[in-house]
Design an enzyme around this catalytic site. Structure first.
Site, PDB file in Angstrom:
ATOM      1  N   SER A  16      -3.912  61.618  68.371  1.00  0.00           N
ATOM      2  CA  SER A  16      -4.753  62.784  68.720  1.00  0.00           C
ATOM      3  C   SER A  16      -4.722  63.831  67.612  1.00  0.00           C
ATOM      4  O   SER A  16      -5.742  64.440  67.278  1.00  0.00           O
ATOM      5  CB  SER A  16      -4.238  63.442  70.002  1.00  0.00           C
ATOM      6  OG  SER A  16      -4.438  62.603  71.088  1.00  0.00           O
ATOM      7  N   ARG A  20      -7.819  65.271  65.057  1.00  0.00           N
ATOM      8  CA  ARG A  20      -8.156  66.695  64.940  1.00  0.00           C
ATOM      9  C   ARG A  20      -7.964  67.202  63.508  1.00  0.00           C
ATOM     10  O   ARG A  20      -8.742  68.040  63.029  1.00  0.00           O
ATOM     11  CB  ARG A  20      -7.315  67.514  65.920  1.00  0.00           C
ATOM     12  CG  ARG A  20      -7.881  67.340  67.354  1.00  0.00           C
ATOM     13  CD  ARG A  20      -6.832  67.447  68.387  1.00  0.00           C
ATOM     14  NE  ARG A  20      -7.359  67.381  69.739  1.00  0.00           N
ATOM     15  CZ  ARG A  20      -7.558  66.243  70.434  1.00  0.00           C
ATOM     16  NH1 ARG A  20      -7.305  65.059  69.890  1.00  0.00           N
ATOM     17  NH2 ARG A  20      -8.031  66.267  71.679  1.00  0.00           N
ATOM     18  N   ARG A 112     -17.970  53.440  78.557  1.00  0.00           N
ATOM     19  CA  ARG A 112     -17.215  54.623  78.995  1.00  0.00           C
ATOM     20  C   ARG A 112     -18.149  55.828  79.182  1.00  0.00           C
ATOM     21  O   ARG A 112     -19.098  56.002  78.410  1.00  0.00           O
ATOM     22  CB  ARG A 112     -16.096  54.919  77.982  1.00  0.00           C
ATOM     23  CG  ARG A 112     -15.091  53.767  77.965  1.00  0.00           C
ATOM     24  CD  ARG A 112     -13.955  54.018  77.032  1.00  0.00           C
ATOM     25  NE  ARG A 112     -13.142  55.135  77.449  1.00  0.00           N
ATOM     26  CZ  ARG A 112     -12.161  55.663  76.726  1.00  0.00           C
ATOM     27  NH1 ARG A 112     -11.882  55.141  75.537  1.00  0.00           N
ATOM     28  NH2 ARG A 112     -11.452  56.664  77.173  1.00  0.00           N
ATOM     29  N   GLN A 159     -10.463  65.624  75.681  1.00  0.00           N
ATOM     30  CA  GLN A 159     -11.630  65.193  74.890  1.00  0.00           C
ATOM     31  C   GLN A 159     -12.842  66.048  75.227  1.00  0.00           C
ATOM     32  O   GLN A 159     -13.559  66.506  74.332  1.00  0.00           O
ATOM     33  CB  GLN A 159     -11.930  63.720  75.152  1.00  0.00           C
ATOM     34  CG  GLN A 159     -10.846  62.807  74.609  1.00  0.00           C
ATOM     35  CD  GLN A 159     -11.161  61.334  74.792  1.00  0.00           C
ATOM     36  OE1 GLN A 159     -12.147  60.972  75.426  1.00  0.00           O
ATOM     37  NE2 GLN A 159     -10.312  60.483  74.258  1.00  0.00           N
ATOM     38  N   ASP A 312      -1.802  58.828  79.224  1.00  0.00           N
ATOM     39  CA  ASP A 312      -1.746  57.545  78.507  1.00  0.00           C
ATOM     40  C   ASP A 312      -0.456  56.775  78.791  1.00  0.00           C
ATOM     41  O   ASP A 312      -0.279  55.660  78.294  1.00  0.00           O
ATOM     42  CB  ASP A 312      -1.889  57.788  76.998  1.00  0.00           C
ATOM     43  CG  ASP A 312      -3.280  58.321  76.653  1.00  0.00           C
ATOM     44  OD1 ASP A 312      -4.215  58.083  77.442  1.00  0.00           O
ATOM     45  OD2 ASP A 312      -3.431  58.970  75.610  1.00  0.00           O
ATOM     46  N   LYS A 339     -10.677  54.487  81.165  1.00  0.00           N
ATOM     47  CA  LYS A 339     -10.043  54.457  79.834  1.00  0.00           C
ATOM     48  C   LYS A 339     -10.537  53.192  79.112  1.00  0.00           C
ATOM     49  O   LYS A 339     -11.557  52.637  79.468  1.00  0.00           O
ATOM     50  CB  LYS A 339      -8.527  54.486  79.986  1.00  0.00           C
ATOM     51  CG  LYS A 339      -8.017  55.815  80.535  1.00  0.00           C
ATOM     52  CD  LYS A 339      -8.219  56.935  79.534  1.00  0.00           C
ATOM     53  CE  LYS A 339      -7.810  58.281  80.077  1.00  0.00           C
ATOM     54  NZ  LYS A 339      -8.236  59.369  79.201  1.00  0.00           N
ATOM     55  N   ARG A 385      -2.963  49.853  75.296  1.00  0.00           N
ATOM     56  CA  ARG A 385      -1.814  50.297  76.105  1.00  0.00           C
ATOM     57  C   ARG A 385      -1.439  49.288  77.186  1.00  0.00           C
ATOM     58  O   ARG A 385      -0.276  49.207  77.581  1.00  0.00           O
ATOM     59  CB  ARG A 385      -2.068  51.693  76.681  1.00  0.00           C
ATOM     60  CG  ARG A 385      -2.266  52.727  75.568  1.00  0.00           C
ATOM     61  CD  ARG A 385      -2.056  54.147  75.988  1.00  0.00           C
ATOM     62  NE  ARG A 385      -2.705  55.051  75.047  1.00  0.00           N
ATOM     63  CZ  ARG A 385      -2.193  55.439  73.877  1.00  0.00           C
ATOM     64  NH1 ARG A 385      -1.003  55.035  73.499  1.00  0.00           N
ATOM     65  NH2 ARG A 385      -2.868  56.255  73.086  1.00  0.00           N
TER      66      ARG A 385
HETATM   67  C1  S3P Z   1      -7.171  62.223  74.051  1.00  0.00           C
HETATM   68  C2  S3P Z   1      -7.295  62.683  75.333  1.00  0.00           C
HETATM   69  C3  S3P Z   1      -7.083  61.845  76.531  1.00  0.00           C
HETATM   70  C4  S3P Z   1      -6.322  60.576  76.182  1.00  0.00           C
HETATM   71  C5  S3P Z   1      -6.834  59.910  74.942  1.00  0.00           C
HETATM   72  C6  S3P Z   1      -6.764  60.846  73.755  1.00  0.00           C
HETATM   73  C7  S3P Z   1      -7.443  63.158  72.941  1.00  0.00           C
HETATM   74  O1  S3P Z   1      -8.340  61.491  77.072  1.00  0.00           O
HETATM   75  O2  S3P Z   1      -6.356  59.677  77.269  1.00  0.00           O
HETATM   76  O3  S3P Z   1      -6.080  58.748  74.667  1.00  0.00           O
HETATM   77  O4  S3P Z   1      -7.045  62.882  71.791  1.00  0.00           O
HETATM   78  O5  S3P Z   1      -8.059  64.195  73.203  1.00  0.00           O
HETATM   79  P1  S3P Z   1      -9.108  62.436  78.144  1.00  0.00           P
HETATM   80  O6  S3P Z   1      -9.308  63.731  77.525  1.00  0.00           O
HETATM   81  O7  S3P Z   1     -10.403  61.744  78.418  1.00  0.00           O
HETATM   82  O8  S3P Z   1      -8.220  62.460  79.353  1.00  0.00           O
END
Ligand code: S3P
Length: 427
Positions: A16, A20, A112, A159, A312, A339, A385
């Protein structure tokens, strides 16, 4: 001869945070340096997206140098492959550009839901067309005149929150996002450090509504940062040490942002011998070392408000629950159905094949333990995962677990088995 996990382990860089770091270095003025980025499938999708958008990135071993600047119209569609984070965050950013763009993904990503970002972005004035109004490919008609909104997320999601904040960076007025409980806040932490006009409270209670506001106009500063280890990847090794008798490992330099470590209090309730042995601040994020020893676990109930902080980690928690005494019940986790696979179904079916006492409910799982696990041929559902969770189960199963399409782990952790082998010793 018994096998145990012993030694010191460094997890791969955080996925993550790497995403970013790429987004904000591309938007910042000047040259940013990202040390120790996660150079695997999902983050490489974001990297190639920015190259396509005209951003210069020099990729050296363990260092990416990004020269931020104005984005250019991409010549062809941007393929986000398997990465939901790339697609949802890019949708927010590209909505406000003065050019049109198209985002595509692989078979899994194309199933998705994208409506969750389209609804708020459209309220801001974005023009996005999706298949059946919900799925990739997303055709985005750029609109440099987005307007700020006040948006209440129906479900906590980093997200969706990040997508709106990226659009909010250039929208007129103050954009406010409120989520029912806190999701990971890497976007907010990084934007604050880089000079964006953002308001949020990194210390607000994790299980209460979370409000973030952003105003247009803060020029992002270029930066140099080191990406810490990924707690979500480390979680598989934590679980492995907890269930293989005699294990004792130290996990080094892992991200300890409280919006990511929701598994910790749950493991404590289960009776896990797990301790943070060193903690410091690295750039925007808390990091540290963790010691984990084999433990006799007991079941626990996981509540809806705990899910976003360990979203996760539910697959690996389900493996742990098969070895815990009594009932473990996961509730309020319907997000797991959208997911990389329907994780609730995948876990119920595959752990069931191994002999676990596991029942799927609409919003979670009920697992009774402990049960001995047997060998079987399992599906990964092309979900990294699920594949890694089954590989941890294989450490304690009485027969071999064969996992189909294990290579799907390349999106976050290509060397998962190599790292696991290094820790497994004969005792
Ligand atoms: C993530 C947010 C999560 C997570 C994903 C990564 C991110 O998803 O499950 O693996 O980097 O912002 P959601 O925001 O859809 O819950």
């Amino acid at each position: 001869m018994k096998r145990v996990l012993r030694g010191t382990y460094s997890p791969p860089p955080d996925k993550s945070i790497t995403h970013r770091a790429l987004f904000f270095s591309a938007l910042a003025h000047g040259l940013s340096v990202i040390k120790n980025p996660l150079a695997t499938g999902d983050c490489l999708s974001t990297l190639s997206a920015f190259k396509k958008l005209g951003i210069q990135v020099s990729v050296q071993k363990k260092i990416w140098k990004v020269r931020g600047g104005l984005l250019k119209r991409p010549g062809t569609a941007i393929n986000c492959q398997n990465s939901g984070t790339s697609m949802r965050l890019l949708a927010g950013l590209l909505s406000s550009q003065n050019f049109d763009s198209t985002l595509t993904g692989d078979a899994s990503l194309s199933k998705r839901p994208m409506k969750r970002v389209m609804v708020p972005l459209k309220q801001m004035g974005a023009v996005i067309h999706a298949k059946d109004g919900n799925f990739a490919p997303l055709k985005i008609q750029g609109n440099p005149n987005l307007r700020a909104i006040n948006y209440q997320l129906p479900v906590a999601s980093a997200q969706v929150k990040s997508s709106i904040l990226l659009a909010g960076l250039s929208a007129d007025g103050t954009t406010t996002v409120t989520e029912p409980t806190k999701s990971r806040d890497h976007t907010e932490r990084m934007l604050k450090q880089l000079g964006a006009k953002i308001q949020f409270n990194p210390n607000s209670p994790l299980s209460s509504p979370n409000k973030v506001s952003i105003k247009k106009g803060g020029r992002l500063k270029s930066f140099s940062m080191t990406v810490p280890g990924d707690f979500s990847s480390a979680a598989f090794f934590i679980a492995a040490a907890l269930i293989v008798p005699g294990s004792d490992i130290v996990i080094k330099n892992v991200n300890l942002n409280p919006t990511r470590t929701g598994l910790f209090p749950i493991l404590k309730r289960m009776g896990a011998d797990i301790k943070i042995i060193k903690k410091s601040l690295s750039g925007f994020e808390p990091v540290g070392d963790i010691r984990v020893k084999y433990s006799t676990l007991k079941g626990t109930d996981i509540r809806k408000d705990e899910i976003p902080l360990m979203i996760d980690e539910v697959p690996i928690l389900a493996v742990l629950a098969t070895q815990a005494r009594g009932k473990t019940e996961v509730s309020g986790a319907e997000e797991l159905r959208v997911k990389e696979s329907d994780r609730l179904k995948a876990l119920a079916v595959e752990l069931g094949k191994l002999g676990a006492d596991i029942k799927e409910k609409p919003d979670g799982l009920v697992i009774q333990g402990p049960t001995a696990l047997c060998g079987a041929v399992c599906e990964s559902y092309h979900d990294h995962r699920i594949a890694m969770s089954l590989a941890v189960a294989n450490l304690i199963s009485q027969g071999k677990i064969t996992i189909k399409n294990f290579s799907c782990t390349k999106v976050s952790y290509p060397n998962f088995l190599g790292d696991l082998k290094k820790l497994v010793k004969n005792s």
